[in-house]
Design an enzyme around this catalytic site. Structure first.
Site, PDB file in Angstrom:
ATOM      1  CB  VAL A 190      -0.919   0.031   1.239  1.00  0.00           C
ATOM      2  CG1 VAL A 190      -1.814   1.277   1.209  1.00  0.00           C
ATOM      3  CG2 VAL A 190      -1.767  -1.237   1.316  1.00  0.00           C
ATOM      4  CB  CYS A 191       0.909   4.239   0.388  1.00  0.00           C
ATOM      5  SG  CYS A 191       1.327   5.992   0.383  1.00  0.00           S
ATOM      6  CB  ALA A 192       5.653   4.741   0.898  1.00  0.00           C
TER       7      ALA A 192
ATOM      8  CB  THR B 201       3.274   4.020  -5.350  1.00  0.00           C
ATOM      9  OG1 THR B 201       3.428   4.333  -3.966  1.00  0.00           O
ATOM     10  CG2 THR B 201       3.886   5.135  -6.184  1.00  0.00           C
TER      11      THR B 201
ATOM     12  CB  ALA C 105      -3.115   4.653  -5.047  1.00  0.00           C
TER      13      ALA C 105
END
Length: 293
Positions: free
Chosen positions: A97-99, A117, A150
């Site tokens: 997730v994300c970073a 991302t 993202a």
């Protein structure tokens, strides 16, 4: 994915972790585990979390998920990155997730694959891992058991997508209802679960029919029966369904079948076996539908 292992780093974002954990904790048949290189784990939001330093034994059915962290803070030792790569090499699924996508990149899992991302981090991810194809402005991307999403709340969409692939769209819809979340967010058109992709409308009639198809898409579902259950004529149902989703009820059912078949094939099933499992009499129809753009 009988076990979901969350790999935590200092300054992890709570919602990156809590969203997917809530999805898998609400779904049936998952055991959750949390590991970190050191504990307690400070979060960016200020709450310290406990995690185990020892990893559980993993099987190919298990999922390893890396939640994101405040940009500039997250880091993993080479031993952790090697564990991520080894789990994927053994047939397991690895997600972020994300970073958290950065950890997958450092583990070599993004090379030659599509990924995504948070929009603020996409340029950095592309520069850091030029062998990866960064897909911009989508909620999540799945490529050969490497699933990236993202920022922040998109981890919920990713988790619902994985539950839908594993247990079917109806199971994911049940989890979403229990969580009282909006389960109809669009992802990448070619990667998102059809349950999410074709639910961005407000027609109660069509949602009821979709629920019926989602729950039993491998079975024959005559238009007459669907229309009767919805309390409308066949012509009205076809018109409403096409206006809301861009597809007829039959085509929607076929999309669900093909998506499930793709998952089975990607996990070792033959095309013939996958075709039978999703309700086709043989593989010819499945092959034709898979070839459609």
């Amino acid at each position: 994915m009988s076990r979901v292992v969350f790999v935590l780093t200092p300054q992890v974002h709570l919602l990156d972790l809590a969203g997917p954990a809530q999805v898998f904790g609400t779904a049936d048949g998952y055991e959750l585990a949390y590991v970190a290189e050191a504990t307690p784990v400070p979060t960016w939001q200020g709450v310290a979390l406990h995690a185990d330093r020892d990893w559980p034994e993993l099987t190919p059915d298990d999922l390893v998920l890396v939640p994101g962290w405040r940009s500039g803070y997250g880091a993993f030792a080479s031993a952790t990155l090697q564990r991520l790569a080894a789990h994927h090499a053994a047939g397991g699924t690895v997600a972020s997730v994300c970073a958290g996508a950065d950890a997958l990149g450092r583990a070599g899992l993004l090379d030659g694959r599509r990924c995504t991302t948070h929009h603020d981090l996409q340029d950095r991810l592309a520069r850091s891992y030029p062998a990866a194809t960064v897909v911009r402005d989508v909620l999540y991307v799945s490529d050969d058991r490497v699933v990236t999403s993202a920022g922040i709340a998109s981890g919920i969409d990713l988790a619902l997508h994985l539950v839908a692939l594993r247990h079917g769209p109806a199971a994911a819809a049940r989890v979403a209802r229990e969580m009282v979340v909006y389960a109809r967010r669009n992802g990448d058109e070619q990667q998102a679960s059809a349950m999410l992709r074709h639910r961005a409308h407000l027609s109660d009639v069509v949602h009821r029919v979709q629920d019926r198809i989602d729950a039993d898409f491998a079975a024959p579902l005559p238009l007459t029966d669907l229309a009767t259950a919805a309390g409308v004529s066949e012509r009205t149902l076809t018109r409403l369904f096409t206006a809301a989703t861009g597809r007829t009820p039959l085509r929607y059912q076929q999309v669900l079948r093909v998506e499930r078949a793709e998952y089975l094939i990607g996990h070792g099933s033959t095309v013939e076996a996958a075709a039978h499992a999703v309700g086709f009499t043989d593989a010819r129809m499945l092959r034709r539908l898979r070839a459609r753009p």
